[in-house]
Scaffold this motif. Sequence first.
Motif, PDB file in Angstrom:
ATOM      1  N   CYS A   1       0.833  -1.205   0.000  1.00  0.00           N
ATOM      2  CA  CYS A   1       0.000   0.000   0.000  1.00  0.00           C
ATOM      3  C   CYS A   1       0.867   1.253   0.000  1.00  0.00           C
ATOM      4  O   CYS A   1       1.868   1.331   0.722  1.00  0.00           O
ATOM      5  CB  CYS A   1      -0.886   0.047   1.245  1.00  0.00           C
ATOM      6  SG  CYS A   1      -2.139  -1.231   1.322  1.00  0.00           S
TER       7      CYS A   1
ATOM      8  N   TYR B   1     -10.163  -2.238   5.199  1.00  0.00           N
ATOM      9  CA  TYR B   1      -8.996  -3.074   5.488  1.00  0.00           C
ATOM     10  C   TYR B   1      -9.433  -4.405   6.075  1.00  0.00           C
ATOM     11  O   TYR B   1     -10.474  -4.508   6.718  1.00  0.00           O
ATOM     12  CB  TYR B   1      -8.057  -2.372   6.477  1.00  0.00           C
ATOM     13  CG  TYR B   1      -7.434  -1.106   5.934  1.00  0.00           C
ATOM     14  CD1 TYR B   1      -6.179  -1.124   5.343  1.00  0.00           C
ATOM     15  CD2 TYR B   1      -8.126   0.111   6.009  1.00  0.00           C
ATOM     16  CE1 TYR B   1      -5.614   0.038   4.842  1.00  0.00           C
ATOM     17  CE2 TYR B   1      -7.564   1.271   5.501  1.00  0.00           C
ATOM     18  CZ  TYR B   1      -6.309   1.224   4.919  1.00  0.00           C
ATOM     19  OH  TYR B   1      -5.760   2.371   4.422  1.00  0.00           O
TER      20      TYR B   1
ATOM     21  N   TYR C   1      -4.270  -5.581   5.480  1.00  0.00           N
ATOM     22  CA  TYR C   1      -4.297  -5.558   4.021  1.00  0.00           C
ATOM     23  C   TYR C   1      -5.419  -4.650   3.527  1.00  0.00           C
ATOM     24  O   TYR C   1      -6.463  -4.518   4.176  1.00  0.00           O
ATOM     25  CB  TYR C   1      -4.518  -6.970   3.457  1.00  0.00           C
ATOM     26  CG  TYR C   1      -3.375  -7.919   3.722  1.00  0.00           C
ATOM     27  CD1 TYR C   1      -2.390  -8.118   2.762  1.00  0.00           C
ATOM     28  CD2 TYR C   1      -3.283  -8.603   4.927  1.00  0.00           C
ATOM     29  CE1 TYR C   1      -1.338  -8.990   3.009  1.00  0.00           C
ATOM     30  CE2 TYR C   1      -2.236  -9.472   5.171  1.00  0.00           C
ATOM     31  CZ  TYR C   1      -1.258  -9.661   4.212  1.00  0.00           C
ATOM     32  OH  TYR C   1      -0.223 -10.510   4.453  1.00  0.00           O
ATOM     33  N   LYS C   2      -5.167  -4.037   2.380  1.00  0.00           N
ATOM     34  CA  LYS C   2      -6.202  -3.289   1.668  1.00  0.00           C
ATOM     35  C   LYS C   2      -6.376  -3.963   0.317  1.00  0.00           C
ATOM     36  O   LYS C   2      -5.479  -3.906  -0.531  1.00  0.00           O
ATOM     37  CB  LYS C   2      -5.790  -1.823   1.494  1.00  0.00           C
ATOM     38  CG  LYS C   2      -6.896  -0.947   0.931  1.00  0.00           C
ATOM     39  CD  LYS C   2      -6.478   0.518   0.930  1.00  0.00           C
ATOM     40  CE  LYS C   2      -7.616   1.412   0.472  1.00  0.00           C
ATOM     41  NZ  LYS C   2      -7.217   2.849   0.499  1.00  0.00           N
ATOM     42  N   LYS C   3      -7.492  -4.642   0.156  1.00  0.00           N
ATOM     43  CA  LYS C   3      -7.691  -5.532  -0.992  1.00  0.00           C
ATOM     44  C   LYS C   3      -6.568  -6.561  -0.983  1.00  0.00           C
ATOM     45  O   LYS C   3      -6.400  -7.289  -0.024  1.00  0.00           O
ATOM     46  CB  LYS C   3      -7.800  -4.742  -2.289  1.00  0.00           C
ATOM     47  CG  LYS C   3      -9.015  -3.838  -2.343  1.00  0.00           C
ATOM     48  CD  LYS C   3      -9.125  -3.112  -3.665  1.00  0.00           C
ATOM     49  CE  LYS C   3     -10.365  -2.231  -3.705  1.00  0.00           C
ATOM     50  NZ  LYS C   3     -10.497  -1.489  -4.968  1.00  0.00           N
ATOM     51  N   ASP C   4      -5.756  -6.600  -2.035  1.00  0.00           N
ATOM     52  CA  ASP C   4      -4.686  -7.592  -2.086  1.00  0.00           C
ATOM     53  C   ASP C   4      -3.313  -6.975  -1.799  1.00  0.00           C
ATOM     54  O   ASP C   4      -2.278  -7.609  -2.052  1.00  0.00           O
ATOM     55  CB  ASP C   4      -4.652  -8.264  -3.464  1.00  0.00           C
ATOM     56  CG  ASP C   4      -5.880  -9.127  -3.701  1.00  0.00           C
ATOM     57  OD1 ASP C   4      -6.369  -9.716  -2.725  1.00  0.00           O
ATOM     58  OD2 ASP C   4      -6.340  -9.192  -4.852  1.00  0.00           O
TER      59      ASP C   4
END
Length: 429
Positions: A334, A372, A415-418
């Motif tokens: 990120c 998240y 995590y944020k998405k992947d």
Amino acid sequence: MKQLFIIYLLSFSFLFGSNIQLIKQENPDSNATLLVIGGIHGNEPGGYFAASLLATHYKITSQNLWIVPNLNQESIINNSRGINGDMNRKFSYIRPHDKDTEIVKEIKKIILSQNVSLVLNLHDGHGFYRKEDKGSIFNPNAWGQTCVIDQCQLKQNQPFGNLNEIAMQVKNNVNRKLLAKHHRFDVKNTKTKYEDEAMQLSLTYFAVTHNKPAFAIETSKNLSSLAQKVFYQLLAIEEYMKIMGITYQRNFELTIENIEKIIQNYGVLAINNNFLLDLNNIKKILRFIPIKSRSNDFSFSHPLGKIKSSKGVYQVYIGNKLITKLKPQYFKVCQESPEGFEVIIDGKSSFIKKTSKFFVSDDFKVVKIKGYRVNVIGYSSKHKKDETDIVITKKDMNKLYSIDKSNNIYRIEFYKKDEFCAMILAQFR
């Protein structure tokens, strides 16, 4: 509630290129600078661990101290005198394509800096130097327990140019504080210009031929422990500092017991500025470490920290000691992430900064944060990909996934998405 935030990393300065780590402690009203160099020989840990302690546990209150703790770092991690040959025999001439060329050029520039007043090159040498032959360990050919000079004097009126007089003073003062009588120091004058062709290629002789006062400190390889070598190195360095008018504060009493504790403290490793690993009591192998596939930033709190990549595994070294191996799991990282996260610890809400560690007695719960998801490494949730808002106890954790040998410390990843964003650590009491 007691919490521990591991956020301090030493600020190291890299000058004259990126090959040499130069650590400076300077004062605005100073007129003398001591340059201390450790690790020119990678199999002499007394020298480079002493330089490391000097960098991290001393505060210079007058004059200046410059430290290069790990000049020949690749040889240090291989515990080799010199993986590309003896670096201390390359200061008169070095082949253009020699792998040590850039390092030698850079340390020469540092030595010749107008600021530098005196140079110390730290070594561990064989045996115990004696002027008379008293056997294979105690003899004139030994180097251990000496203050080495290339000649007695530099040009007249050169500050600190009375090399023999200074070395004798250091020797006499060190010998008042010996751990054992046979550890005594002496002055070894190699009379380099006239009697020692090999030393004519050395770092100290390069310095003195440019009218820079230079000495080698040689502790004995035959001392019984690394701590003893570091003890004598620091004793001698402190004597040189006193001669130069360098005042300092040392945050520990100079004893073997304290030195042993310090050299066994490996500090922390920060990776990509989004998580830290405490290198003390860490397991020999950590798996599924979330990092980028390339261009990772590894920052150590220990001056002797080094990463060596081999067959897709990151080997973590402090000096010549292999501390752990990191087996990566590659993610995009990120660009932005929260500065911290809300965690309910033993029933009380706390804000935990990213790249930090908290202590927990009974249980913890990571509070949901919009956008998240959380992965608590070692906890298995059968029905949820996001492990927020779950009360977790130590018995819920699979100890195979702890990062420490005591099975108390576990990773909490965000995590944020992947994309991987940050990590914090939970340490059960």
